[in-house]
Design an enzyme around this catalytic site. Structure first.
Site, PDB file in Angstrom:
ATOM      1  N   HIS A 159      10.950 -17.554  -2.248  1.00  0.00           N
ATOM      2  CA  HIS A 159      10.414 -16.199  -2.161  1.00  0.00           C
ATOM      3  C   HIS A 159      11.475 -15.121  -2.309  1.00  0.00           C
ATOM      4  O   HIS A 159      11.177 -13.950  -2.084  1.00  0.00           O
ATOM      5  CB  HIS A 159       9.716 -15.985  -0.815  1.00  0.00           C
ATOM      6  CG  HIS A 159       8.333 -16.529  -0.763  1.00  0.00           C
ATOM      7  ND1 HIS A 159       7.236 -15.861  -1.270  1.00  0.00           N
ATOM      8  CD2 HIS A 159       7.858 -17.698  -0.265  1.00  0.00           C
ATOM      9  CE1 HIS A 159       6.147 -16.587  -1.075  1.00  0.00           C
ATOM     10  NE2 HIS A 159       6.490 -17.702  -0.475  1.00  0.00           N
ATOM     11  N   LYS A 191       6.010  -0.912   3.220  1.00  0.00           N
ATOM     12  CA  LYS A 191       6.527  -2.275   3.068  1.00  0.00           C
ATOM     13  C   LYS A 191       7.658  -2.472   4.067  1.00  0.00           C
ATOM     14  O   LYS A 191       8.131  -1.499   4.673  1.00  0.00           O
ATOM     15  CB  LYS A 191       7.027  -2.543   1.650  1.00  0.00           C
ATOM     16  CG  LYS A 191       8.035  -1.530   1.125  1.00  0.00           C
ATOM     17  CD  LYS A 191       8.403  -1.829  -0.326  1.00  0.00           C
ATOM     18  CE  LYS A 191       7.305  -1.449  -1.279  1.00  0.00           C
ATOM     19  NZ  LYS A 191       6.863  -2.530  -2.153  1.00  0.00           N
ATOM     20  N   ARG A 192       8.076  -3.702   4.248  1.00  0.00           N
ATOM     21  CA  ARG A 192       9.230  -4.003   5.093  1.00  0.00           C
ATOM     22  C   ARG A 192      10.412  -3.134   4.659  1.00  0.00           C
ATOM     23  O   ARG A 192      10.623  -2.897   3.474  1.00  0.00           O
ATOM     24  CB  ARG A 192       9.570  -5.490   4.948  1.00  0.00           C
ATOM     25  CG  ARG A 192      10.735  -5.986   5.759  1.00  0.00           C
ATOM     26  CD  ARG A 192      10.780  -7.511   5.677  1.00  0.00           C
ATOM     27  NE  ARG A 192      10.925  -7.994   4.315  1.00  0.00           N
ATOM     28  CZ  ARG A 192      12.101  -8.200   3.714  1.00  0.00           C
ATOM     29  NH1 ARG A 192      13.228  -7.953   4.347  1.00  0.00           N
ATOM     30  NH2 ARG A 192      12.140  -8.672   2.479  1.00  0.00           N
ATOM     31  N   LYS A 203      14.665  -2.391  -1.214  1.00  0.00           N
ATOM     32  CA  LYS A 203      13.353  -1.798  -1.479  1.00  0.00           C
ATOM     33  C   LYS A 203      13.439  -0.282  -1.656  1.00  0.00           C
ATOM     34  O   LYS A 203      12.484   0.361  -2.083  1.00  0.00           O
ATOM     35  CB  LYS A 203      12.376  -2.169  -0.353  1.00  0.00           C
ATOM     36  CG  LYS A 203      12.078  -3.671  -0.305  1.00  0.00           C
ATOM     37  CD  LYS A 203      11.163  -4.035   0.852  1.00  0.00           C
ATOM     38  CE  LYS A 203      10.951  -5.539   0.980  1.00  0.00           C
ATOM     39  NZ  LYS A 203      10.067  -6.096  -0.074  1.00  0.00           N
ATOM     40  N   THR A 240       3.388  -7.879  -3.145  1.00  0.00           N
ATOM     41  CA  THR A 240       1.928  -7.965  -3.218  1.00  0.00           C
ATOM     42  C   THR A 240       1.281  -6.629  -2.858  1.00  0.00           C
ATOM     43  O   THR A 240       0.123  -6.401  -3.182  1.00  0.00           O
ATOM     44  CB  THR A 240       1.378  -9.068  -2.289  1.00  0.00           C
ATOM     45  OG1 THR A 240       1.893  -8.878  -0.967  1.00  0.00           O
ATOM     46  CG2 THR A 240       1.771 -10.447  -2.793  1.00  0.00           C
ATOM     47  N   LYS A 280      -2.310  -4.645  -4.126  1.00  0.00           N
ATOM     48  CA  LYS A 280      -3.330  -4.049  -3.247  1.00  0.00           C
ATOM     49  C   LYS A 280      -3.572  -2.594  -3.618  1.00  0.00           C
ATOM     50  O   LYS A 280      -4.719  -2.129  -3.642  1.00  0.00           O
ATOM     51  CB  LYS A 280      -2.893  -4.186  -1.786  1.00  0.00           C
ATOM     52  CG  LYS A 280      -2.815  -5.630  -1.314  1.00  0.00           C
ATOM     53  CD  LYS A 280      -1.924  -5.796  -0.089  1.00  0.00           C
ATOM     54  CE  LYS A 280      -1.586  -7.264   0.123  1.00  0.00           C
ATOM     55  NZ  LYS A 280      -0.481  -7.462   1.079  1.00  0.00           N
TER      56      LYS A 280
END
Length: 821
Positions: A361, A549-550, A555, A657, A661
């Site tokens: 992952h 998100k985390r 990110k 993901t 969404k």
């Protein structure tokens, strides 16, 4: 009772059962009961039906003996169960009506449910989507994990800082779980390994002088959509083998009296304990072995209850390792096969290598787990012996295939430099190694795991992630779901590619207006939530630009907030400039020990505090940080978003993901060509997304060959220089101008020998700002925006977890579909 699959919902019986449950559980009437008590009563009424279907499912599995996948994961981010179960039972509206007749609002009752604190980020949510799809598609499956008492943490924001507090999700009990103490297992830690030789000269290994805990399974039902199938999420709780030593207590050794209880309690206390210290590392390894040992023991025993030959285990069982956390499965299965079932090494290895499959992952090397040999061998002595032997044989293979190439041994060995490398073990033993987006898989094959791919290319494959449309559209966005069904029918609920029939409505004026009205209503709903929880008034007519998100540096939440600072500077300098109002929404948890991530949360909140209270900009920018981001508030956020921020440094995000969404709910992607963004753009067309920044290959080239100097950008771009100087001149923290100095240093490397701007924030800044200008121009043209949004929904069909699971089934697991009569 509600109903068994295939029979009509009995409203009268359901209402009576809810009323009776309130009476028998709480000795109250419905009028006297609290909302939490009514929630529990409703859940038990729903659970009765689920149990009936659960038993029918198990009966069908017993009769047909299908192959079963055990999905092993440290995380399962399930979200609330009541609403999702009613959706999948196809009883949501009927139950809502029945409760309404009792004077109870189902939406308010759903809000009484705490999200089970069994996961944190995309890894856990993917696992939850996969379980939903496995049940809906009719495949025999168990999810296996840990019953954390407090999860990772409940996030509170105090003075702009993240504060971690226990997430006591079990405080009121969890009505959907079943305690299955009849399947308890013993898990052993530490001690030493004794070797006995039998009369035939064979060695027999046994662990002695160990500490042990009892693993107690709790089963949660996973309801398939409309098919009567109910699969199982099995989460393990740790209990002491001996709860209390009265002898030690009587002797005055009170600590020793409860020693066993404390050992067990610590294992299941929290998800991802801080491993910045030795005790944290030890606890993480204990957690991993605890749930894996219990799960593998039970899976093997379940198989042997109805089969005779352990050598054929792989014909009926497959273990899917969700990232490196469950990799100890390999050695534990070998241990059980050799020590409990007396298989020879080669026999046990043949079974193991046909039974274990591994999903990678991450591209981030720090997330590929490595354990110090000293810790691993002390805590798991027999398992370590087995890994040593696997490593010895694997090195022999490497040397045979690459004679004289010790560099290959250094790069590929399972045990090397004092560490046990879990990803290497998973690849060596797994019959399948998959990435989770096409770009991610190619980077694994050509970069991170290149040596393994060259040696065993047949193992590597891609399975692009997906999401369940049943939770994230049918349940999370009911207005849009009803609109989609009205236009294209309801086949999309179990066959998401059918949603592409919406394409014909992308240019239809009436459909565009209907969609924009639904989006506005969802924005109003979220605006009310923000006002109630943050005390910030936001305009539903503004652009809702969302990044949830985390929180991790790759990110790039930092890029987002720096750009907001840049926009604010422009507005202050040019008050009359043309500017479409924006609401920037963040939601993220940072790991408790991740300093820069937590400082980024403080920066976001400090910038929000300044901008939101500046009357001179007339509310043109609002910044909101949503506290304790979780599945339940995520459903509302996705439904309300206009812009989906997917801005990770190219080559760093495995898949993502959240991007899917948002797409399913009609938000337009603003992102880099990273992870699954690449495939989203392929499906919807680049003209229906806003792409910016370096490509993955450009990032990799800079990393490998250098050539990027962020100081040059700082020196030559006055806009960027002004923003960065505001990090250290008190603009956003007057009482402590150096508060954000570490973030400034991470970008310019003024105080460190490490590389500056590791994630290319300054390099991508102007490209990002230009993409944001394109967003504003497009949004001003309502027809154009509505068309883009509708096309995003229509092109989301590929990104269902149903598709992903079917690919796993076809290419890796080879399961048999089961139907309930």
């Amino acid at each position: 009772m509600m109903k068994k699959q295939g029979t009509k919902f009995d409203k009268v019986a359901f209402k009576k059962e809810v009323t009776n449950n309130v009476k028998t559980l709480y000795r109250k009437t419905l009028e006297e009961a609290t909302s939490q008590q009514i929630f529990q009563a409703v859940c038990y009424a729903v659970k009765d039906t689920i149990i009936e279907n659960w038993m029918e499912t198990q009966k069908a599995y017993d009769e047909k003996d299908p192959k079963t996948v055990y999905y092993l994961s440290m995380e399962f981010l399930m979200g609330r169960a009541l609403g999702n179960s009613l959706i999948n039972l196809k009883e949501y509206k009927e139950v809502a009506q029945a409760l309404d007749e009792l004077g109870v609002n189902l939406n308010e009752i759903e809000d009484q449910e705490r999200d089970p604190a069994l996961g944190n980020g995309g890894l856990g949510r993917l696992a939850a989507c996969f379980l939903d799809s496995l049940a809906t598609l009719g495949y025999s499956a168990y999810g296996c994990g840990i019953r954390y008492r407090y999860g990772m943490f409940k996030q509170e924001i105090r003075d702009g800082y993240q504060i971690e507090v226990p997430d006591n999700w079990l405080k009121d009990g969890y009505p959907f779980e079943l305690r299955r103490s009849e399947y308890a297992k013993i898990v052993k830690f530490g001690g030493n390994v004794r070797v006995d030789v039998d009369e035939n000269g064979r060695n027999h290994f046994s662990q002695e002088n160990y500490q042990s805990v009892q693993a107690i399974p709790y089963d949660l039902p996973i309801v398939g959509y409309g098919n009567g199938i109910v699969n199982t999420l099995r989460i393990w709780d740790a209990q002491p083998v001996e709860c209390f030593s009265l002898d030690s207590f009587d002797k005055g050794d009170y600590r020793k009296a409860v020693e066993q209880d404390n050992l067990a309690r610590n294992i299941c206390e929290v998800l991802y304990p801080n491993d910045n210290h030795y005790a944290g590392k030890e606890l993480r390894l204990k957690q991993q072995y605890f749930f894996i040992s219990a799960s593998i023991q039970e899976a093997v025993e379940k198989y042997m209850r109805t089969h005779k030959d352990i050598r054929k285990l792989h014909e009926k069982v497959v273990f899917q390792l969700n990232d490196t956390h469950p990799t100890v499965t390999v050695a534990e299965l070998m241990r059980i096969l050799m020590d409990d079932y007396f298989l020879e090494w080669d026999e046990a290895w043949a079974v193991t290598t046909k039974t274990c499959a591994y999903t990678n992952h991450t591209i981030m090397s720090e997330a590929l787990e490595k354990w110090p040999i000293e810790l691993f061998s002390r805590l798991l002595p027999r398992v370590y012996q087995i890994i040593e032997e696997i490593n010895r044989r694997f090195i022999d293979r490497i040397r045979a295939q690459y004679p004289g190439n010790e560099d290959k041994v250094r790069k590929m060995a399972i045990i090397y430099d004092g560490q046990v490398k879990m990803a290497h073990l998973a690849i060596c033993a797994g019959f399948s190694v998959n990435g989770v987006a096409r770009l991610h898989t190619e980077i694994l094959k050509n970069q991170e795991l290149k040596d393994f791919y060259e040696m065993m290319p047949e193992k590597f494959n891609n399975k692009t992630n997906g999401i369940t449309q049943r939770r994230f559209l049918l349940h999370g966005d009911p207005l849009l779901a009803d609109w989609v069904t009205a236009h294209v029918g309801d086949d999309w609920i179990t066959d998401l590619p059918k949603i592409n029939k919406l394409k014909v409505y992308a240019d239809d004026n009436k459909a565009q207006q209907e969609f924009m009205n639904i989006k506005y209503q969802n924005k109003v709903r979220l605006a009310k939530y923000i006002l109630a929880n943050n005390g910030i008034e936001v305009d539903p007519r503004s652009i809702f630009d969302v990044q949830v998100k985390r929180l991790h540096e790759y990110k790039r939440q930092l890029l987002n907030i720096l750009h907001i600072m840049y926009l604010y500077n422009n507005l202050k300098e040019h008050p009359d400039m043309e500017f479409y109002p924006r609401t920037f929404i963040f939601g993220a948890k940072a790991a408790a020990g991740y300093r820069n991530a937590k400082l980024t949360i403080k920066l976001i909140n400090s910038v929000a505090n300044v901008i939101n209270n500046d009357a001179s900009i007339n509310g043109k920018i609002k910044v909101v940080f949503i506290e304790d981001y979780c599945v339940s508030n995520a459903e509302w956020i996705f439904a309300a978003a206009d812009v989906s921020e997917q801005i990770s440094t190219a080559s760093k995000e495995a898949s993502g993901t959240g991007n899917m969404k948002f797409m399913l709910n009609g938000a337009v992607t603003l992102g880099t060509m990273d992870g699954a963004n690449v495939e989203i753009v392929e499906e919807v067309g680049e003209e229906n997304a806003f792409i910016f920044g370096l490509s993955s290959q450009e990032v990799i080239n800079y990393e490998n060959y250098g050539g990027y100097n962020p100081t040059e950008i700082f020196n030559n771009d006055p806009d960027i220089r002004k923003v960065l100087m505001q990090l250290i001149n008190g603009t956003y923290c007057q009482n402590d101008p150096d508060r954000f100095r570490d973030l400034y240093n991470s970008l310019l490397n003024t105080q460190s020998t490490s590389k500056a701007d590791t994630y290319f924030i300054l390099k991508d800044f102007k490209s990002y700002a230009e993409a944001q200008r394109r967003v504003e121009l497009a949004y001003k043209d309502e027809k154009k925006w509505a068309k883009m949004a509708i096309l995003n929904i229509a092109c989301s069909g590929k990104f269902s977890s149903d598709r992903t699971i079917q690919e796993y089934v076809d290419d890796i697991w080879h399961l048999d579909k089961v139907t309930i009569k």
